[in-house]
Design a protein around this motif. Structure first.
Motif, PDB file in Angstrom:
ATOM      1  N   LYS A  22       0.849  -1.198   0.000  1.00  0.00           N
ATOM      2  CA  LYS A  22       0.000   0.000   0.000  1.00  0.00           C
ATOM      3  C   LYS A  22       0.880   1.243   0.000  1.00  0.00           C
ATOM      4  CE  LYS A  22      -3.874  -1.996   2.506  1.00  0.00           C
ATOM      5  NZ  LYS A  22      -4.590  -2.026   3.777  1.00  0.00           N
TER       6      LYS A  22
ATOM      7  N   GLU B 145      -3.129   5.006   2.248  1.00  0.00           N
ATOM      8  CA  GLU B 145      -3.764   3.696   2.468  1.00  0.00           C
ATOM      9  C   GLU B 145      -2.972   2.856   3.462  1.00  0.00           C
ATOM     10  OE1 GLU B 145      -3.530   4.897  -0.655  1.00  0.00           O
ATOM     11  OE2 GLU B 145      -5.678   5.175  -1.041  1.00  0.00           O
TER      12      GLU B 145
ATOM     13  N   ASN C 118      -4.011   2.211   7.124  1.00  0.00           N
ATOM     14  CA  ASN C 118      -5.299   1.567   7.441  1.00  0.00           C
ATOM     15  C   ASN C 118      -6.301   2.532   8.052  1.00  0.00           C
ATOM     16  OD1 ASN C 118      -4.430  -0.958   6.513  1.00  0.00           O
ATOM     17  ND2 ASN C 118      -3.392  -1.354   8.459  1.00  0.00           N
TER      18      ASN C 118
END
Length: 206
Positions: free
Chosen positions: A2, A6, A9
């Protein structure tokens, strides 16, 4: 792997508002601060204005806010009314889809209006130290559920003679909380403020 925001989380609502705002990848200060702040660590951050530092603390705080709790969960202290208004705008933009409610407290603005906003649902309070103290002492700002304290532009506050007021605020709010201190420079007084009130802070220098 990621990339961009992103990798932290973050909730979809936060990612969506960052995308709307055109925040594609974290700046250096965001890169270093967000991860640590999400782990609820105290932070001492040396960073200039214009490095994206406001979003560095606003993003993790918006992420951590529990929407269903009506009392303020985060307090952001700022040296000037202009900066308080600007941070409040950032909170509203980043917290938009999460429906985060915030209010800015500063002098030369009607106390009653601010009191009304504090009485309604309010998750995050941004304010200048004097006006924040006023509201706490008059019982219009319920600080019992504060979990996050940000002291922004601490060196500016020092230059303006606000350190005593900041200490006054800290003494009146819960001991158990996450504290983040941001400053463009780290003079002795700021280091001693940090040593006194921050718990084993992670030091970040940009």
């Amino acid at each position: 792997m990621k990339i961009g925001f992103e990798k932290y989380n973050l909730q979809d609502e936060i990612l969506k508002s960052l995308k709307d705002l055109g925040y594609n990848k974290p700046t250096k200060v965001q890169e270093k601060v967000i991860g640590e702040a999400l782990l609820n660590k105290d932070l001492l951050v040396k960073a200039q204005t214009g490095t994206g530092k406001t979003a560095a603390f606003v993003i993790p705080i918006c992420e951590k806010i529990k929407w269903e709790d009506n009392n303020p969960q985060a307090l952001i202290l700022s040296p000037t009314r202009e900066l308080a208004i600007q941070i409040n705008e950032d909170v509203k933009n980043i917290g938009r889809y999460k429906r985060i409610k915030s209010t800015a407290l500063y002098g030369k603005s009607p106390f009653k209006d601010q009191e009304r906003e504090l009485k309604a649902k309010c998750h995050i309070v941004i304010g200048t130290p004097g006006r924040v103290l006023d509201h706490i002492d008059r019982g219009t700002f319920n600080v019992k559920e504060l979990k996050y304290l940000v002291i922004d532009e601490a060196d500016e506050m020092l230059n303006m003679g606000f350190i005593k007021q900041i200490e006054g605020v800290i003494r009146r709010i819960p001991k158990k909380k996450v504290t983040m201190l941001f400053s463009a420079t780290l003079p002795e007084e700021i280091k001693s403020l940090s040593a006194k009130y921050l718990d084993r802070p992670v030091e970040i220098k940009i």
